[in-house]
Design a protein around this motif. Structure first.
Motif, PDB file in Angstrom:
ATOM      1  N   SER A 391       0.730  -1.080  -0.109  1.00 48.42           N
ATOM      2  CA  SER A 391       0.194   0.200   0.075  1.00 48.42           C
ATOM      3  C   SER A 391       0.906   1.265   0.047  1.00 48.42           C
ATOM      4  O   SER A 391       0.655   2.319  -0.645  1.00 48.42           O
ATOM      5  CB  SER A 391      -0.885   0.007   1.227  1.00 48.42           C
ATOM      6  N   GLU A 395       0.877   4.300  -3.042  1.00 52.24           N
ATOM      7  CA  GLU A 395       0.162   5.589  -2.650  1.00 52.24           C
ATOM      8  C   GLU A 395       0.756   6.615  -3.892  1.00 52.24           C
ATOM      9  O   GLU A 395      -0.436   7.240  -4.103  1.00 52.24           O
ATOM     10  CB  GLU A 395       0.687   5.824  -1.308  1.00 52.24           C
ATOM     11  N   PRO A 396       1.687   6.778  -4.033  1.00 55.33           N
ATOM     12  CA  PRO A 396       1.975   7.951  -4.976  1.00 55.33           C
ATOM     13  C   PRO A 396       1.280   7.615  -6.405  1.00 55.33           C
ATOM     14  O   PRO A 396       0.925   8.478  -7.237  1.00 55.33           O
ATOM     15  CB  PRO A 396       3.530   7.656  -5.396  1.00 55.33           C
ATOM     16  N   ILE A 398      -1.579   5.928  -6.753  1.00 56.59           N
ATOM     17  CA  ILE A 398      -3.167   6.230  -6.665  1.00 56.59           C
ATOM     18  C   ILE A 398      -3.244   7.668  -6.479  1.00 56.59           C
ATOM     19  O   ILE A 398      -4.090   8.492  -7.040  1.00 56.59           O
ATOM     20  CB  ILE A 398      -3.304   5.434  -5.134  1.00 56.59           C
ATOM     21  N   ALA A 399      -2.288   8.353  -5.818  1.00 55.98           N
ATOM     22  CA  ALA A 399      -2.533   9.861  -5.623  1.00 55.98           C
ATOM     23  C   ALA A 399      -2.200  10.520  -7.047  1.00 55.98           C
ATOM     24  O   ALA A 399      -3.015  11.694  -7.202  1.00 55.98           O
ATOM     25  CB  ALA A 399      -1.218  10.543  -4.734  1.00 55.98           C
ATOM     26  N   ARG A 445       9.884   4.008  -2.700  1.00 56.43           N
ATOM     27  CA  ARG A 445       8.485   4.879  -2.857  1.00 56.43           C
ATOM     28  C   ARG A 445       8.707   6.230  -3.686  1.00 56.43           C
ATOM     29  O   ARG A 445       7.902   6.654  -4.769  1.00 56.43           O
ATOM     30  CB  ARG A 445       8.068   5.157  -1.419  1.00 56.43           C
TER      31      ARG A 445
ATOM     32  N   ALA B 172       3.079  11.923   1.904  1.00 59.90           N
ATOM     33  CA  ALA B 172       1.652  11.852   1.018  1.00 59.90           C
ATOM     34  C   ALA B 172       1.588  13.190   0.241  1.00 59.90           C
ATOM     35  O   ALA B 172       0.988  13.086  -0.861  1.00 59.90           O
ATOM     36  CB  ALA B 172       0.826  11.452   1.793  1.00 59.90           C
ATOM     37  N   PHE B 175       3.709  13.441  -2.968  1.00 58.08           N
ATOM     38  CA  PHE B 175       3.168  12.828  -4.240  1.00 58.08           C
ATOM     39  C   PHE B 175       1.753  13.368  -4.505  1.00 58.08           C
ATOM     40  O   PHE B 175       1.077  12.467  -5.235  1.00 58.08           O
ATOM     41  CB  PHE B 175       3.632  11.508  -4.358  1.00 58.08           C
ATOM     42  N   GLY B 176       1.090  14.258  -3.842  1.00 56.72           N
ATOM     43  CA  GLY B 176      -0.068  14.809  -4.141  1.00 56.72           C
ATOM     44  C   GLY B 176      -1.184  13.863  -3.861  1.00 56.72           C
ATOM     45  O   GLY B 176      -2.401  13.767  -4.404  1.00 56.72           O
ATOM     46  N   SER B 177      -1.208  13.341  -2.661  1.00 55.00           N
ATOM     47  CA  SER B 177      -2.236  12.417  -2.211  1.00 55.00           C
ATOM     48  C   SER B 177      -3.700  13.318  -1.841  1.00 55.00           C
ATOM     49  O   SER B 177      -3.437  14.366  -1.403  1.00 55.00           O
ATOM     50  CB  SER B 177      -1.980  11.573  -1.231  1.00 55.00           C
ATOM     51  N   SER B 178      -4.762  12.901  -2.237  1.00 52.99           N
ATOM     52  CA  SER B 178      -5.992  13.495  -1.874  1.00 52.99           C
ATOM     53  C   SER B 178      -6.065  13.597  -0.448  1.00 52.99           C
ATOM     54  O   SER B 178      -5.788  12.833   0.508  1.00 52.99           O
ATOM     55  CB  SER B 178      -7.147  12.860  -2.499  1.00 52.99           C
ATOM     56  N   TYR B 181      -7.704  10.596   1.074  1.00 48.34           N
ATOM     57  CA  TYR B 181      -6.891   9.447   1.165  1.00 48.34           C
ATOM     58  C   TYR B 181      -5.716   9.787   2.591  1.00 48.34           C
ATOM     59  O   TYR B 181      -5.763   8.784   3.182  1.00 48.34           O
ATOM     60  CB  TYR B 181      -5.985   9.432  -0.071  1.00 48.34           C
ATOM     61  N   ARG B 185      -6.601   7.057   5.579  1.00 45.10           N
ATOM     62  CA  ARG B 185      -5.519   5.876   5.496  1.00 45.10           C
ATOM     63  C   ARG B 185      -4.327   6.349   6.306  1.00 45.10           C
ATOM     64  O   ARG B 185      -3.761   5.680   7.108  1.00 45.10           O
ATOM     65  CB  ARG B 185      -4.905   5.747   4.217  1.00 45.10           C
ATOM     66  N   HIS B 186      -4.014   7.637   6.539  1.00 44.11           N
ATOM     67  CA  HIS B 186      -2.995   8.265   7.487  1.00 44.11           C
ATOM     68  C   HIS B 186      -3.260   8.494   8.676  1.00 44.11           C
ATOM     69  O   HIS B 186      -2.707   8.294   9.568  1.00 44.11           O
ATOM     70  CB  HIS B 186      -2.225   9.331   6.536  1.00 44.11           C
TER      71      HIS B 186
END
Lengths: 582, 279, 319
Positions: A391, A395-396, A398-399, A445, B172, B175-178, B181, B185-186
């Protein structure tokens, strides 16, 4: 005559069953009066436990001495057995005959008591001094460790002093009653390199003045050259080698000592810089990252309504460019703005001014929209403990709106393999990996999105020296393989020398010197760069004398609207320039 | 499964777990009506009957079986406790996450509102709410939920703030996680452990508050049984029929003890670092 | 003093919040206060008499006007008239408050006097049998609701010794100290028991945390004895959580111990509010709730002052 301290076959264990759980296994050494022994080893080698056993503080840390003997010759030449001593006997020895200083000066002083009270306590306990006499003695003690304005500092509480000052206070406290043995447990590890040099100089001077013996514990074999007479190298709870300083440094016998001396980076004043992938002048390639006039300021609020009354100028006009395949190291001490620069480039803090362009290679199809990625300092905090490695690596993807499909999984497996971890790691969780392995995971990652630039913010600082060397090797290999550009943020000159093509020295939010690594390290031009380089401990600088310097870093808080003067530069060759000093 | 095994290996976890399991069993039996006697049936000839083999815990003034009433009372108390804690957890988690995530103004405003609610003793606030809405099971649930929402908000907000500053959240962001998210998740995933501990401890408080409300006659209404009510009714008969007081009193105490022990054990197991913040 | 100023600034906000909340909540209660006050006799009133009464108490106006009037009165130290007592609200409250304050103080003294030494003792005997004993007792103490304990105490006294707790008319401390203490001792023990248990638990865990801190090791390395380490170095650092907990508990006790006052038949603030709520005595409920919130904030302020005295880091606004 018996030496001052004699330890034979020391064994120390922890937990319910200390015999079965030994972390020190049969360590022995003698220490003569006035002599300094350095105990060198990596984390878990048992070096600190050995030290804490001498004054029996290990009892309070859950440890138990399971065997051996520790004998101390007291001032009247009677022999004192520290292992069979009762607690009241030990309290008379601690502080009076054996002083100790610790790694973290910030947490080693009681936060709610003034430093004066804490120093006076030593005099009260062992000399029976009280009231004004004790205060006067405490002031003398502070004077002795060269703390300016000692009388006033006695009223301070620890939070009002910097780390370097606090370590001086610790030393003043430990030496208050003139102990004949000082145990220093990694006393400079938490400090900046220039402060470290000051503390080392102070210790050496005090040793000369008082004629005390010292046990100096460190992970950094380069640090001991200036202070030790003898060295003991520890690994896995055993003393693998011990002997005279020169003999160990010049003719190490045990492979582990050789490894410590050779595999681990030692600062060589620019003689050990990389020879591959140097910048070629004006070939017309576009930089992978270009930073122009970067300014980061944080407002300082004060007063009842919290109006901004000034600003912390964390980064104050930083420019540089970074070519593909090149490593630029940003070097500076804590609070210099080096990490803020990195975080601003990644958008983690808002920059007040300045432009970045990153995208020389964006034309390539497989390049992502996010060409800059980052690896953080603390490998334990940068991976979410509740997510599996699969996971975390996904993540990168999915992001950025990607799908986790067979192709992604192939890529994850390939990257894991590339950073030296088995494919089965995917199903596992971060806590199952060591610090070095976690940092490898973080690198993997960061590479998931095919970046062109990787920012490495103190990425190897938290790792043990030998692990550090291997991660550095990996970074160099990956750089060659993927043509990555690295922005390598570090405080450690020896590490920087191994990996950087170019170096930027940053001080108080501004670059003071930048240029080709060899040139900057071998012929530093700016006074701060010189000071920084002079402070780096190396095994070549044996018993070198440092000048004591109590200057503090200037405050970065400026009034509203303050603008620094535009920088003027002196050029020293094709790729080396330094800021003109006022 | 791993958690269950860890609880079993922990002394107070084992005891607390056993108590909670026993109460759950009693509560379910009570709610299903599988009690030794009908809890509402008045055995007029056997009024104030001392405990014996027919009436294990004796009978009350109306000749109702105390053991059976105890079982349905436990069912009643647990229902109120579970629902109120569930609502408080839900509301507190949402509010706490919102405060931590949006920060600044929102954080300030939300936490001031929580300060207002926290400025009342729990039982007094519950009392006010019950008075406004009229006594009954559902008002008890809502009242207790409102009382404990600020506590859950704080419990979520603090760790959420520190998680938000952790490097994996920074990573996170790079890399631009929403936001969703990162929140789920975090933050949320890492809050499960402290929340589990807090839920267990809050169940103990909720049982206490529920018993207090019923004791004052503002919770469960007669003739339905509830532990607080039984205890309150026992006061005038204390000397003639002490069993009327002792059994419900012990029942309340032990149930709270069970959740406290289990909560302590869970804290040791799941979150050793939390020990300082809540005791 | 930035820290204290910031805390003080939130005071009025919280007070306004509390007052609006209570004001609105009370007016959502079904039924009117005149009926509640006069009971069945209210049916005998003519509509005109009713209106006159309503106008006298000011409850004929829309709620925001009532609120405004109330706030205006408040600024002049006037909390309104209690319909049940026919006296100014503030007088009614102040009559009850000394008992509540004394009870709360006694309970806290008991809690700290028992809890702190017990907690320190347990922490310094960590994992030994004596530590286990303290922990078990504290755990049971924390799990015992005060009304269960009150009934158990009364039952034990009457069944075992044939004595009943002193009840009847309450005598203030300054009139008859002995009788006053005999009346308040059991309630104070009842309230102090769980409180002491919490203090024990929190001081134990705080001490354990602190004892593993680096500066404790430093103190030992200087040759400080175990006693010096515990009392001089560790305890001052472990006090902050104890102060926090004691402040919160004390603040809540100042709101009146509703149930315990009921059981021991004491005329304290808690029982008065319960009655006022049941009687729909708007003015009294509002006034007393505001009074309680105000007290709570005063206690919070005292707690903050204690922090400032205890920890120089807070004094300088670093935490």
């Amino acid at each position: 005559m018996m030496p001052l301290l004699s330890i034979t076959d020391l064994r120390v264990g922890f937990g319910r069953n200390p015999e079965a759980n030994e972390v020190v296994r049969g360590v022995g050494f003698d220490l003569a009066e006035g002599e300094t022994l350095a105990i060198v080893g990596e984390s878990g080698s048992g070096k600190s436990v050995t030290a804490l056993s001498i004054n029996r503080l290990v009892d309070y840390g859950g440890g138990r001495i399971t065997g051996g003997s520790i004998k101390l010759r007291r001032a009247d030449n009677s022999v004192f057995d520290l292992l069979t001593a009762t607690e009241p006997q030990l309290t008379k020895i601690r502080g009076a005959e054996i002083g100790m200083i610790f790694q973290e000066p910030m947490t080693s002083l009681n936060p709610v008591l003034t430093i004066g009270t804490q120093i006076e306590e030593s005099f009260r306990l062992h000399r029976g001094l009280t009231g004004r006499q004790a205060t006067a003695a405490a002031k003398d003690a502070l004077d002795r460790v060269r703390i300016p304005d000692a009388a006033r500092r006695l009223e301070y509480t620890p939070n009002q002093l910097s780390g370097g000052m606090l370590q001086r206070v610790m030393i003043a406290m430990a030496l208050a009653c003139n102990p004949r043995l000082l145990i220093a447990d990694e006393p400079t590890t938490a400090l900046d390199v220039t402060v470290q040099a000051q503390i080392m100089a102070l210790l050496a001077e005090l040793k000369r003045e008082t004629g005390m013996s010292m046990i100096f514990i460190t992970h950094d074999i380069g640090l001991v050259a200036g202070i030790a007479d003898k060295i003991m190298v520890m690994q896995g709870g055993e003393a693998v080698e011990q002997g005279e300083l020169n003999q160990i440094l010049d003719h190490p016998q045990h492979p582990y000592t050789q490894h410590l001396l050779h595999a681990v980076p030692h600062f060589a004043s620019g003689r050990a810089t990389r020879s591959d992938g140097r910048r070629e002048q004006d070939k017309g390639t576009e930089p992978a990252l270009k930073v122009d006039g970067l300014v980061v300021r944080f407002p300082v609020k004060s007063g009842f309504f919290g109006r901004a009354s000034g600003a912390v100028h964390a980064v104050d006009g930083v420019d540089f460019d970074l070519m593909p395949g090149e490593t630029l190291a940003i070097v500076g001490e804590s609070g210099s703005g080096k990490s803020t620069t990195a975080r601003a480039i990644l958008g983690l803090v808002r920059s007040t001014r300045g432009t970045f362009s990153a995208g020389a290679r964006k034309a390539a199809a497989e390049q992502s929209a996010l060409p800059v990625q980052m690896v953080f300092q603390n490998p334990y905090a940068s991976l979410n403990p509740r997510l599996s490695i699969a996971s975390i690596l996904a993540e990168p993807v999915i992001a950025t709106g990607g799908r986790v499909n067979a192709q992604t999984r192939t890529k994850m497996a390939a990257l894991l393999k590339r950073v030296g971890l088995p494919e089965s790691s995917l199903e596992r969780y971060p806590h199952e990996f060591s610090g070095g392995q976690r940092q490898r995971l973080c690198i993997a990652r960061a590479l998931m999105l095919n970046p062109s630039v990787v920012v490495l913010d103190e990425a190897v600082s938290a790792l043990d020296v030998s692990v550090q060397a291997r991660v550095l090797e990996l970074l160099v290999e990956l750089q060659r393989e993927f043509g990555l550009a690295y922005l390598f943020i570090s405080h450690d000159m020896a590490v920087v020398e191994r990996i950087a093509h170019r170096i930027a020295v940053i001080y108080a939010g501004q670059i003071v010197e930048i240029g080709d690594a060899t040139s900057v390290l071998s012929e530093p031009k700016h006074s701060y760069t010189k000071k920084l380089i002079a402070a780096v401990p190396t095994i070549d600088r044996r018993r070198e004398h440092f000048e004591l310097d109590t200057r503090q870093v200037p405050s970065l808080v400026r009034p509203l609207g303050f603008e620094p003067e535009p920088a003027r530069w002196d050029e020293f060759g094709p790729d080396h320039r330094a800021r003109v000093e006022a | 499964m791993r958690i269950l095994r860890a609880i079993f290996a922990h002394t107070s976890g084992r005891i607390g777990g056993a108590i909670v399991a026993l109460y759950l069993l009693l509560a379910i039996l009570g709610m299903l009506g599988l009690t030794p006697h009908n809890p509402l049936m008045q055995y007029r000839v056997d009024r104030l009957h001392a405990p014996d083999s027919a009436y294990w815990m004796g009978t009350d003034l109306f000749g109702r079986d105390v053991a059976s009433r105890l079982m349905t009372g436990i069912g009643q108390s647990f229902t109120v406790a579970f629902f109120s804690v569930a609502f408080a957890t839900l509301a507190g988690t949402v509010l706490g996450l919102a405060a931590a995530w949006f920060g600044r103004r929102w954080d300030g405003l939300l936490m001031r509102v929580m300060d207002v609610l926290l400025a009342f003793p729990a039982i007094l606030l519950a009392l006010l709410i019950v008075t406004v809405a009229g006594p009954g099971t559902w008002t008890s649930i809502v009242a207790i939920a409102i009382v404990y929402t600020p506590i859950f908000t704080r419990v979520v907000r603090g760790p959420a703030l520190s998680l938000k500053a952790r490097e994996f959240v920074d990573a996170a962001r790079t890399f631009g996680s929403s936001s969703s998210y990162i929140l789920t998740r975090h933050l949320l995933l890492n809050l499960v452990a402290p929340l589990t501990v807090q839920v267990t401890l809050a169940l103990a408080w909720a049982l206490l508050t529920e018993a207090g409300l019923s004791f004052l006659g503002l919770g469960t209404q007669p003739p339905a049984a509830s532990l607080g009510l039984m205890l309150s009714d026992s006061r005038n008969l204390m000397e003639t029929a002490p069993w009327l007081m002792i059994f419900p009193g012990l029942a309340i105490m032990v149930s709270i003890l069970g959740f406290n022990l289990l909560g302590d054990a869970l804290r040791d197991i799941l979150d050793p670092k939390m020990r300082r913040s809540i005791a | 003093m930035n820290y204290l100023m910031r805390r003080l600034a939130t005071f009025p906000l919280v007070l306004i919040g509390v007052s609006v909340l209570v004001f609105v909540a009370i007016r959502m209660v079904p039924g009117d206060s005149i009926t509640a006050m006069l009971g069945t006799e209210a049916g005998l009133l003519t509509p005109a008499q009713r209106d006159a009464l309503a106008a006298y108490f000011g409850i004929d106006q829309p709620w925001f006007i009532q609120y405004w009037r109330w706030v205006l009165g408040l600024l002049h130290g006037n909390l309104g008239i209690s319909v049940t007592y026919g006296k100014p609200v503030l007088d009614v409250i102040l009559e009850r408050f000394p008992l509540t304050l004394e009870l709360a103080l006694l309970a806290m003294i008991i809690a700290l006097a028992v809890g702190m030494p017990a907690g320190v003792f347990a922490a310094t005997h960590n994992e030994k049998l004596s530590d286990l004993g303290v922990r078990v007792v504290a755990m049971i103490g924390q799990s015992t609701p005060n009304f269960v304990l009150a009934l158990l105490i009364i039952y034990t006294l009457s069944a075992g010794f044939g004595v009943l707790p002193t009840m009847g008319a309450f005598s203030p401390l300054w009139q008859d100290p002995l009788r006053n203490l005999s009346q308040l001792l059991l309630p104070a023990v009842t309230l102090g028991f769980a409180f002491a248990a919490s203090v024990t638990r929190i001081s134990r865990s705080a001490m354990l945390d602190v004892l593993s801190d680096d500066y404790v090791r430093t103190a030992r390395s200087k040759g400080a004895s175990n006693r010096t380490v515990i009392w001089r170095h560790a305890l001052p650092n472990a006090l902050i959580p104890v102060v926090t907990l004691s402040g919160i508990e004390f603040g809540y006790l100042l709101g009146g111990a509703v149930i315990v006052e009921q059981i021991y038949a004491l005329p304290g603030l808690g029982r008065m509010i319960l009655d006022a709520i049941l009687q729909r005595d708007y003015a009294l409920v509002q006034g007393s709730v505001l009074f309680i919130a105000f007290n709570f904030m005063i206690v919070n302020l005292l707690v903050d002052l204690a922090y400032v005295a205890l920890d120089p880091r807070i004094r300088l606004g670093e935490r």
